[in-house]
Design an enzyme around this catalytic site. Structure first.
Site, PDB file in Angstrom:
ATOM      1  N   ASP A  62     -43.416  -3.335 -21.742  1.00 51.49           N
ATOM      2  CA  ASP A  62     -44.158  -4.589 -21.621  1.00 51.49           C
ATOM      3  C   ASP A  62     -43.246  -5.780 -21.893  1.00 51.49           C
ATOM      4  OD1 ASP A  62     -46.614  -6.293 -21.572  1.00 51.49           O
ATOM      5  OD2 ASP A  62     -46.191  -6.484 -23.706  1.00 51.49           O
ATOM      6  N   GLU A 134     -45.228   0.227 -16.876  1.00 50.83           N
ATOM      7  CA  GLU A 134     -44.446  -0.406 -17.942  1.00 50.83           C
ATOM      8  C   GLU A 134     -43.564   0.613 -18.652  1.00 50.83           C
ATOM      9  OE1 GLU A 134     -47.401  -4.114 -19.155  1.00 50.83           O
ATOM     10  OE2 GLU A 134     -47.505  -2.239 -20.297  1.00 50.83           O
TER      11      GLU A 134
END
Length: 245
Positions: A62, A134
Site C-alpha cells: 500500500d 498491493e
C-alpha cells in the site's frame, strides 16, 4: 494449479507462479515472495497465520504503491496543485482500481485459499483482489528493489493515470473552488422550472455568481441539474478539463 516444490519453509508453486511472472513482466529471484503475496490467511495452517499470509505484504505494498504513484503524478501533472494531486492519487489507489489491476494481472486464479474460501469464490471478491495487487507490488519491491516496483506500477497503473476511470471532482466543487479563488461568494443555485410527471420530472436549474452571467441546465433531479449547470458554467469559462462531472 502448478505442482508444489519446497522452497525453504514454504511450498512454492513453480509452474503456476511462472505464469504469474510472465503476466507481471517480472521474474523473481525468490519465488517464495510471490507465493506469499498470493496466499490468503485461510490457506495457512499452524501458528501465526497472519504472518504467513499476504497481510504484512499488503501493508508494505500500500505504501510502496502510494509512493510510486505519487511520483508519477508529480511528474505527469507539473501544473497541478496539491489538492488535485491528492484526488488523483486517491482515485488510483482506491480498492476498485487495485482490483481492476489485479484482474489485468490475472491474479485471481492463482490466489491460494482454504477449501471453504475457494468454494465460496473468495478469489473473485474485489477487496481480496485489491489486497493481493498491493501484496504483489510489495513482493516485487522486496525481491527487486524500488526500481522493479516502479516498473511494475508504471506498467499496470500508467493508463489509469492518464485516463481516469471516474470523475475526479464534482462540477459543483470545481465551480466553488473557481469562485473562491476569485474572491467571490459560493455559487447560488435556483430552480428555473420543473416539468414532467412526478415519476419522471425534468428540472431546469441556474447557477448565479456576482458579476458573472448565469448558466442554466436541465436534469432528472435538482442535484443533477445543478451539476449540469455548474459544468455548463465551467465549459463556458474555459476551465473545464474533462475530468469532472
Amino acid at each position: 494449479m502448478g505442482s508444489l516444490v519446497h522452497h525453504g519453509k514454504l511450498k512454492v508453486r513453480g509452474s503456476d507462479l511462472s505464469a504469474v511472472e510472465a503476466r507481471l513482466g517480472y521474474r523473481f529471484s525468490d519465488q517464495a515472495q510471490l507465493d506469499l503475496a498470493l496466499s490468503h490467511i485461510s490457506a495457512v495452517k499452524g501458528a501465526s497465520p497472519r504472518l504467513r499470509s499476504y497481510q504484512r505484504l499488503e501493508f508494505l505494498g500500500d505504501h510502496v504503491l502510494g509512493a510510486v504513484v505519487s511520483h508519477m503524478l508529480y511528474e505527469a501533472f507539473p501544473g497541478a496543485e496539491e489538492g488535485e494531486l491528492s484526488r488523483r492519487l486517491a482515485e488510483l489507489v482506491r480498492e476498485e482500481a487495485c482490483a481492476e489491476v489485479a484482474d489485468d494481472m490475472e491474479l485471481g486464479p492463482h490466489i491460494r485459499l482454504g477449501p471453504g474460501e475457494a468454494q465460496a469464490g473468495t478469489n473473485k471478491r474485489r477487496a481480496i483482489l485489491a489486497d493481493v495487487a498491493e501484496s504483489v507490488v510489495a513482493a516485487v519491491f522486496l525481491d527487486g528493489g524500488y526500481a522493479a516496483a516502479n516498473d511494475l506500477v508504471e506498467r499496470f497503473w500508467r493508463a489509469r493515470l492518464e485516463a481516469p476511470r471516474r470523475p475526479l471532482r464534482d462540477a459543483k466543487t470545481v465551480l466553488q473552488e473557481w469562485a473562491q479563488a476569485r474572491g467571490l461568494p459560493p455559487p447560488v443555485y435556483r430552480e428555473v422550472s420543473r416539468s414532467g410527471p412526478d415519476h419522471a420530472p425534468n428540472f431546469v436549474m441556474a447557477v448565479d455568481l456576482p458579476g458573472q452571467v448565469s448558466a442554466e441546465a436541465q436534469g432528472s433531479s435538482k442535484q443533477a441539474a445543478q451539476k449540469a449547470a455548474a459544468a455548463a458554467f465551467l465549459l463556458r469559462e474555459g476551465v473545464w478539463n474533462g475530468n469532472e462531472a
